[in-house]
Scaffold this motif. Structure first.
Motif, mmCIF file in Angstrom:
data_model
loop_
_atom_site.group_PDB
_atom_site.id
_atom_site.type_symbol
_atom_site.label_atom_id
_atom_site.label_comp_id
_atom_site.label_asym_id
_atom_site.label_seq_id
_atom_site.Cartn_x
_atom_site.Cartn_y
_atom_site.Cartn_z
ATOM 1 N N TRP A 75 43.457 44.578 32.377
ATOM 2 C CA TRP A 75 43.907 46.078 32.345
ATOM 3 C C TRP A 75 45.772 45.759 33.073
ATOM 4 O O TRP A 75 45.971 45.582 34.343
ATOM 5 C CB TRP A 75 43.185 46.788 33.697
ATOM 6 N N PHE A 76 46.720 46.187 32.073
ATOM 7 C CA PHE A 76 47.654 46.826 32.271
ATOM 8 C C PHE A 76 48.668 45.488 33.027
ATOM 9 O O PHE A 76 49.611 45.637 33.713
ATOM 10 C CB PHE A 76 47.917 47.847 33.793
ATOM 11 N N ASP A 77 48.146 44.545 32.502
ATOM 12 C CA ASP A 77 48.258 42.639 33.040
ATOM 13 C C ASP A 77 48.878 43.086 34.731
ATOM 14 O O ASP A 77 49.626 42.605 35.205
ATOM 15 C CB ASP A 77 50.329 42.765 32.686
ATOM 16 N N LEU A 82 36.410 40.058 35.013
ATOM 17 C CA LEU A 82 35.798 39.109 34.414
ATOM 18 C C LEU A 82 33.967 39.217 34.070
ATOM 19 O O LEU A 82 33.418 39.455 35.201
ATOM 20 C CB LEU A 82 36.317 37.349 34.935
ATOM 21 N N LYS A 83 33.732 38.537 32.836
ATOM 22 C CA LYS A 83 32.244 38.392 33.510
ATOM 23 C C LYS A 83 31.579 37.549 32.695
ATOM 24 O O LYS A 83 32.257 36.791 32.204
ATOM 25 C CB LYS A 83 32.096 39.549 31.454
ATOM 26 N N PHE A 95 36.020 41.206 39.189
ATOM 27 C CA PHE A 95 38.018 42.029 39.229
ATOM 28 C C PHE A 95 38.924 40.856 39.914
ATOM 29 O O PHE A 95 38.510 41.165 41.403
ATOM 30 C CB PHE A 95 38.372 43.421 39.261
ATOM 31 N N LEU A 96 40.069 40.451 39.077
ATOM 32 C CA LEU A 96 41.117 39.843 40.416
ATOM 33 C C LEU A 96 42.322 40.560 40.114
ATOM 34 O O LEU A 96 42.320 41.164 38.451
ATOM 35 C CB LEU A 96 41.606 38.280 39.096
ATOM 36 N N THR A 97 42.982 40.652 41.147
ATOM 37 C CA THR A 97 44.392 41.415 40.332
ATOM 38 C C THR A 97 45.631 40.215 40.485
ATOM 39 O O THR A 97 45.200 39.360 41.066
ATOM 40 C CB THR A 97 44.473 42.239 41.864
#
Length: 117
Positions: A75-77, A82-83, A95-97
């Motif tokens: 998402w927008f770098d 992750l699935k 989700f990882l930021t």
């Protein structure tokens, strides 16, 4: 979520006088979705990746996911969804930021997720 959005749009078309009710319901649904994303986003922890086997393990105080990486969305770098499929064939999403991971590890994670597709 898509079904709920379509239903909300149809109700808005059928009953335009109740726009305030549709807005409140849509805001509550958005807040619940945002809380789900926040609960699946670790603030700190450890990420173990084996790029050749598409294996990933994420450990933090709130979540512990490990298994085969079956897909991902960047998402927008700035965030990756992750699935992961674990040993019991159960699919989970985390989700990882970008700020939570060092730059070199972020690049490796992006390359690994693109190869998983």
């Amino acid at each position: 979520m898509v079904l709920f959005s379509c239903l909300t749009f149809i109700l808005f078309l059928l009953f335009p006088a109740l726009w305030w009710l549709v807005a409140i319901v849509f805001a509550v649904a958005g807040y619940c979705s945002w809380q789900t994303v926040l609960s699946r986003t670790p603030k700190a922890g450890t990420v173990l990746m084996l790029p050749k086997e598409n294996f990933i393990e994420i450990q933090s105080q709130t979540i512990n996911f490990k298994g085969q990486l079956i897909g991902a969305t960047i998402w927008f770098d700035s965030q990756i969804a992750l699935k992961i499929m674990d040993a019991n064939q159960a699919k989970q999403q985390v989700f990882l930021t970008r700020q939570a991971i060092p730059e070199a590890d972020w690049r490796l994670l992006c390359r690994t997720t693109l190869q998983a597709k």
